[in-house]
Write a protein that holds these residues in place. Sequence first.
Motif, PDB file in Angstrom:
ATOM      1  N   PHE A 262       0.828  -1.217   0.000  1.00 21.52           N
ATOM      2  CA  PHE A 262       0.000   0.000   0.000  1.00 21.52           C
ATOM      3  C   PHE A 262       0.850   1.249   0.000  1.00 21.52           C
ATOM      4  N   GLN A 263       2.054   1.097  -0.505  1.00 24.81           N
ATOM      5  CA  GLN A 263       3.050   2.154  -0.410  1.00 24.81           C
ATOM      6  C   GLN A 263       2.511   3.521  -0.800  1.00 24.81           C
ATOM      7  N   LYS A 264       1.800   3.554  -1.955  1.00 24.16           N
ATOM      8  CA  LYS A 264       1.325   4.826  -2.491  1.00 24.16           C
ATOM      9  C   LYS A 264       0.370   5.514  -1.498  1.00 24.16           C
ATOM     10  N   TYR A 265      -0.595   4.734  -1.016  1.00 22.37           N
ATOM     11  CA  TYR A 265      -1.616   5.300  -0.116  1.00 22.37           C
ATOM     12  C   TYR A 265      -1.021   5.606   1.245  1.00 22.37           C
ATOM     13  N   PHE A 266      -0.090   4.749   1.610  1.00 20.37           N
ATOM     14  CA  PHE A 266       0.602   4.882   2.885  1.00 20.37           C
ATOM     15  C   PHE A 266       1.162   6.295   3.027  1.00 20.37           C
ATOM     16  N   ILE A 267       1.977   6.668   2.053  1.00 16.72           N
ATOM     17  CA  ILE A 267       2.632   7.967   2.144  1.00 16.72           C
ATOM     18  C   ILE A 267       1.605   9.080   1.949  1.00 16.72           C
ATOM     19  N   LYS A 268       0.645   8.854   1.051  1.00 16.77           N
ATOM     20  CA  LYS A 268      -0.400   9.851   0.834  1.00 16.77           C
ATOM     21  C   LYS A 268      -1.150  10.101   2.141  1.00 16.77           C
ATOM     22  N   GLY A 269      -1.483   9.001   2.815  1.00 13.07           N
ATOM     23  CA  GLY A 269      -2.194   9.120   4.083  1.00 13.07           C
ATOM     24  C   GLY A 269      -1.380   9.891   5.099  1.00 13.07           C
ATOM     25  N   LEU A 270      -0.097   9.592   5.142  1.00 16.49           N
ATOM     26  CA  LEU A 270       0.763  10.297   6.079  1.00 16.49           C
ATOM     27  C   LEU A 270       0.799  11.780   5.768  1.00 16.49           C
ATOM     28  N   VAL A 271       0.917  12.099   4.468  1.00 18.27           N
ATOM     29  CA  VAL A 271       0.971  13.502   4.067  1.00 18.27           C
ATOM     30  C   VAL A 271      -0.332  14.201   4.421  1.00 18.27           C
ATOM     31  N   GLY A 273      -2.302  13.581   6.795  1.00 16.16           N
ATOM     32  CA  GLY A 273      -2.323  13.853   8.225  1.00 16.16           C
ATOM     33  C   GLY A 273      -1.359  14.961   8.594  1.00 16.16           C
ATOM     34  N   ALA A 274      -0.236  14.977   7.883  1.00 15.05           N
ATOM     35  CA  ALA A 274       0.799  15.948   8.217  1.00 15.05           C
ATOM     36  C   ALA A 274       0.337  17.368   7.961  1.00 15.05           C
ATOM     37  N   VAL A 275      -0.430  17.583   6.887  1.00 11.08           N
ATOM     38  CA  VAL A 275      -0.881  18.931   6.566  1.00 11.08           C
ATOM     39  C   VAL A 275      -1.683  19.495   7.729  1.00 11.08           C
ATOM     40  N   LYS A 276      -2.549  18.618   8.256  1.00 10.04           N
ATOM     41  CA  LYS A 276      -3.390  19.082   9.357  1.00 10.04           C
ATOM     42  C   LYS A 276      -2.613  19.103  10.664  1.00 10.04           C
ATOM     43  N   GLY A 277      -1.823  18.054  10.855  1.00 14.35           N
ATOM     44  CA  GLY A 277      -1.169  17.897  12.157  1.00 14.35           C
ATOM     45  C   GLY A 277       0.062  18.771  12.216  1.00 14.35           C
TER      46      GLY A 277
ATOM     47  N   MET C 197       7.541  17.276   3.229  1.00 13.44           N
ATOM     48  CA  MET C 197       7.031  17.185   1.859  1.00 13.44           C
ATOM     49  C   MET C 197       5.599  17.679   1.781  1.00 13.44           C
ATOM     50  N   ALA C 198       4.842  17.375   2.837  1.00 12.97           N
ATOM     51  CA  ALA C 198       3.478  17.898   2.882  1.00 12.97           C
ATOM     52  C   ALA C 198       3.507  19.419   2.857  1.00 12.97           C
ATOM     53  N   GLY C 199       4.448  19.989   3.627  1.00  9.07           N
ATOM     54  CA  GLY C 199       4.583  21.434   3.673  1.00  9.07           C
ATOM     55  C   GLY C 199       4.971  21.984   2.306  1.00  9.07           C
ATOM     56  N   LEU C 200       5.927  21.332   1.665  1.00 11.36           N
ATOM     57  CA  LEU C 200       6.396  21.806   0.364  1.00 11.36           C
ATOM     58  C   LEU C 200       5.273  21.800  -0.666  1.00 11.36           C
ATOM     59  N   GLN C 201       4.444  20.753  -0.589  1.00  2.56           N
ATOM     60  CA  GLN C 201       3.379  20.655  -1.582  1.00  2.56           C
ATOM     61  C   GLN C 201       2.298  21.700  -1.385  1.00  2.56           C
ATOM     62  N   SER C 202       2.263  22.271  -0.167  1.00  5.20           N
ATOM     63  CA  SER C 202       1.226  23.288   0.043  1.00  5.20           C
ATOM     64  C   SER C 202       1.695  24.682  -0.364  1.00  5.20           C
ATOM     65  N   ILE C 203       2.959  24.811  -0.792  1.00  8.83           N
ATOM     66  CA  ILE C 203       3.416  26.121  -1.269  1.00  8.83           C
ATOM     67  C   ILE C 203       2.918  26.310  -2.699  1.00  8.83           C
ATOM     68  N   MET C 229       7.945  29.918   3.944  1.00  6.88           N
ATOM     69  CA  MET C 229       6.683  29.205   3.774  1.00  6.88           C
ATOM     70  C   MET C 229       6.684  27.890   4.543  1.00  6.88           C
ATOM     71  N   MET C 230       7.882  27.388   4.784  1.00  4.05           N
ATOM     72  CA  MET C 230       7.974  26.096   5.468  1.00  4.05           C
ATOM     73  C   MET C 230       8.028  26.244   6.983  1.00  4.05           C
ATOM     74  N   ALA C 231       8.026  27.489   7.455  1.00  3.87           N
ATOM     75  CA  ALA C 231       8.185  27.694   8.895  1.00  3.87           C
ATOM     76  C   ALA C 231       7.269  26.822   9.746  1.00  3.87           C
ATOM     77  N   PRO C 232       5.978  26.720   9.427  1.00  3.78           N
ATOM     78  CA  PRO C 232       5.127  25.875  10.281  1.00  3.78           C
ATOM     79  C   PRO C 232       5.588  24.421  10.311  1.00  3.78           C
ATOM     80  N   SER C 233       5.965  23.900   9.144  1.00  3.60           N
ATOM     81  CA  SER C 233       6.427  22.504   9.130  1.00  3.60           C
ATOM     82  C   SER C 233       7.688  22.352   9.958  1.00  3.60           C
ATOM     83  N   ILE C 234       8.566  23.365   9.882  1.00  5.44           N
ATOM     84  CA  ILE C 234       9.799  23.272  10.667  1.00  5.44           C
ATOM     85  C   ILE C 234       9.467  23.220  12.150  1.00  5.44           C
TER      86      ILE C 234
END
Lengths: 277, 448, 313
Positions: A262-271, A273-277, C197-203, C229-234
Amino acid sequence: MVKKKAALTILSEVFLLLATAILWIPIYYFFIGAFKTRTDIVNFPLAIKPSMITLDNFVYTFTKMKFFSALKNTGIITVVALVAIVVFASMAGFAIARIDRKLFKFIYSALITLMVIPFIGTVIPLVVQSVEIKTYNTLLGGILIQVGWNLPFAVFLYTGFMRGIPKEMEESAYIDGCSMYRMYAQIFLPLLAPVTATCLIRCGIGIWNDYLVSKSILNDAVTPTLMVTIHSFFGERRTEYGYAFAGIIAASLPIVMTFVSFQKYFIKGLVAGAVKG
Amino acid sequence: MKRVLVSLLALLMIFSLVACAGTPTTPPDATKQPDTPDTPGNDTGGKEPVTIESWIVQTDWLDSWDVMKQRFEDEYSWIEVLNVGTGEVGIDFFTTRLASKDIPEIVQVDNRPLYYTAVDEGWLQDLSGREVAKHIPDAYKEAYTYNGVLFGITQGAAFSVLYLNMDILGQAGWTEPPTNWDEFIQCCKDIQEKTDAAPFTMAGDKTTTNWMPFEIIIANAVGEELGFGVYEEKFKNGSFDFTAWPEITEKLAEMAAYAMPGTASYTEDDVTAIMGDGSAAMCFAGNWTANNIVTAISEVTGSTDSVLAVVPPLNNAGKGQWTSVSPETAFGLSNEDDSEAKVEAREIFFDWVFEPENFAIIQNARGTVPVLTNMSEDLIKLPEPIAANLTNFNNTPYVLMGFNLWTTVFEDSANTGLRDVYSGNKDAATVVQGMTATLSESYVEAGD
Amino acid sequence: MADTNTRNDSIKGRNRKYISFERKRTIAGILFLIPTLILCGMFVVWPLITVIKYSFHSWNGLSATMDFVGLDNYKALPSTEGFFDMAKATTIYAFGTTTLIVIIGFIAALALDKKGRYRVNRGFMRALWFFPCLLSGAVVGIIWRIMYTYSNGVINTVLKSMDLTPVNWLETHGVTMIAIIVATVWSQVGMCIIIFMAGLQSIPGELYEAAAIDGANTGQRTRLITIPMMAPSITINVLTTSIMAFKMYELPFTISRGLPGYSTRLLTQRIYFYGFTAMDYGIGSALSVLLIVIITVISLIQLVILRKREDIY
């Protein structure tokens, strides 16, 4: 100009690949080590030849390490705890995100604070407590502690995610006379897939790989878990590197398999969560 | 995404289901449910299957455990014995189990404050009435008697040994082992200069062996002067001053220079492997690993003739030699409130272990000398080098090994310091001074 | 008159209805929260309170009696063996791992984010970098312990084959600390990369385009756009990584056992030692409270910084 750029790109790629190779040396080392004898591991640590390959390490590990019962226990703890975490955390997150009251805000901040408490700091009272409530050395005891300790983070994830869902949706539902419970079940749950993925992955890795909880709450003879078993197995056979490596591969295989498929979804899922978290 | 989630969950469940199906369900852990009323049938011979936990296996005889377990379970088919705690730090294992109010049925005990506390709190049985107690010399019974309770039956006499790979010593020009301190140091020097091997090593990770050369230095420095048993007494009331004999510090500093790099982090297993690789010429170790080390060395040299085991020659030339010994780790019996079947099973197993022909399995796997008086000579198979020197080992005056004397805090602190000396990070004087201070402090704390 | 009355009534009725609706919602909300509150309360909050209670008592964990000693345990902390070494080691370890993980993670994330011709498949590369995160701390500890062994560990074997002097990784002050930091960074950097990477993609890409039009070179773009722009992720990464480092137990312990000297003996290992080896629950709990306070303070400081940014919560 274009050529120069291409050359630069290739150069940076080579660097990246080199760094990746260095990162993977330990994995390569223990992976091939699991198929070699001790002498070969020591003398030719990074080489593998067909003549060296042996499956003895695995045979030994599977017969001596209580692998299957450990796998069963770890599996049960992980699955049950994850289900409970997802259900309870999504409910709590829903309530916190949707009800605008001081009490709920307070509970939320309190839960967030709990995220930072180090588990090792409370091991001693937890052992005493689990003896008192008769969950010491039962899978239930392990599960309850895992759920309790993972809930704050999960609630944090779910709350963050649900705050992002537009309010109009529920308002129209309320006008239609929808109750809180129906709204949770019918409108919100289906929307929660991405954050649930994040939650499953983050908590799943943690619970599968847990060492401290199982070591202190579960008795390693009757209810062994994978990480505790592999650790004391290494303690018994410290110089037989091959055994340790084979044990490590066996213990990590289920989670690695899940990751690979599930590699693709795995990382997508993590990302996600990361945006919010 | 949703589909993926569902399949992820399904996969996890399949994993656990397969795992469940793949193994026969583990026996219902009768161990863990003291409140389950015991099924009738006990009276009719106790054939109800019962599982007990045994914490007696040490890594040095792990391989023989399977033989032992098989033998026992053939005889008593309704009792299953689980081996627990191997490969963990012993004292940590026992404290966790004590905190959980559930200790293994058979446990390892030593002369440490922790086990005295366990006796005080009623966790360990008084063994003086058991059959085996009749076959143990009084001195060994006294060693494991606390507040009138015989809480452990020792496995035997442990003594310190210096194992030598005579092939390497031969390359350095030594055909005979060194017999005193000056020779020992000269020998180390020659090995370092003339061969590729390191002069000596030991299991620095294990406190008992890490402390071993140091306590023998102390024994040789103070033994004659203070007399038998005085050092131990002073140690236990915190008044022993390591710095009062400058010789102790000097010798420690002198020998530390020849310790193999890595010594401070080696386990007994590592040491066996190193002797087997031929990368060290000598090693300090207990007689309890005799079989493993002798086998390892003879594998690299080709015959047991080139392996010697001697009383560590850390004595001054012309003065009497001293060494260190200890009653070995003993086996104790849980006093926990358990079901009748379990109480019966644990007693059967305990008595069974100490029957000579069964106990010989442990003894011969380790190469130790038993103290059971009912054990016949033909059951004992000592490794050749130990047997050749047995009179010496038995007759050398001794001090008690460290683990009989120290508190947990002292043990940790002193051994941390010693490891630093052997790995060349700290000079001996600082560490030895620190030990005296810690010793008097830990006495004050224990006295409180 | 009648008209107004009816209108008032209907408003009152609606209010009443609204209030009861709100109350229902609140009750439902509380019901939704109950499982979480019970579980967290029982298994996190209660032990937390107990550990604070223990820290004011002298107890060996076995006896039925527990003596109240007030602040004695806390006062005794500085004089416990190697306390300041432990404080130093914990600080260096936490600071070292956090700095390295964030820097390496940032660079790796930048490199892994770029797509295009001549580049290896990014999904695959990300997976490779994330992989070590899947292994448990206990397992990573075993692997690195074997690799660092002096006499026959792979690192020294490689050094010897290149005619370099082998390093005594597990017994040299300073070096062992580096050794455990490297192992920790190796095992934890993947999670940090994912967050970056999540942070980078939101720029928004337009920012870069605009900058390119203005003639900014790569370095300037990184400095002026990416990093701010990455400050929050950092901040998030610094927060989570430093908390992780303070909490870490089995990984460094498996590798170095806290040796040489007290140089890699971390606070968590001391807690375990006093609680489980020395059976001095009082000191062990006082150390636990210390750890909890440290982590809470660090998190609070960083949460305040986060709140200021406002774009996260």
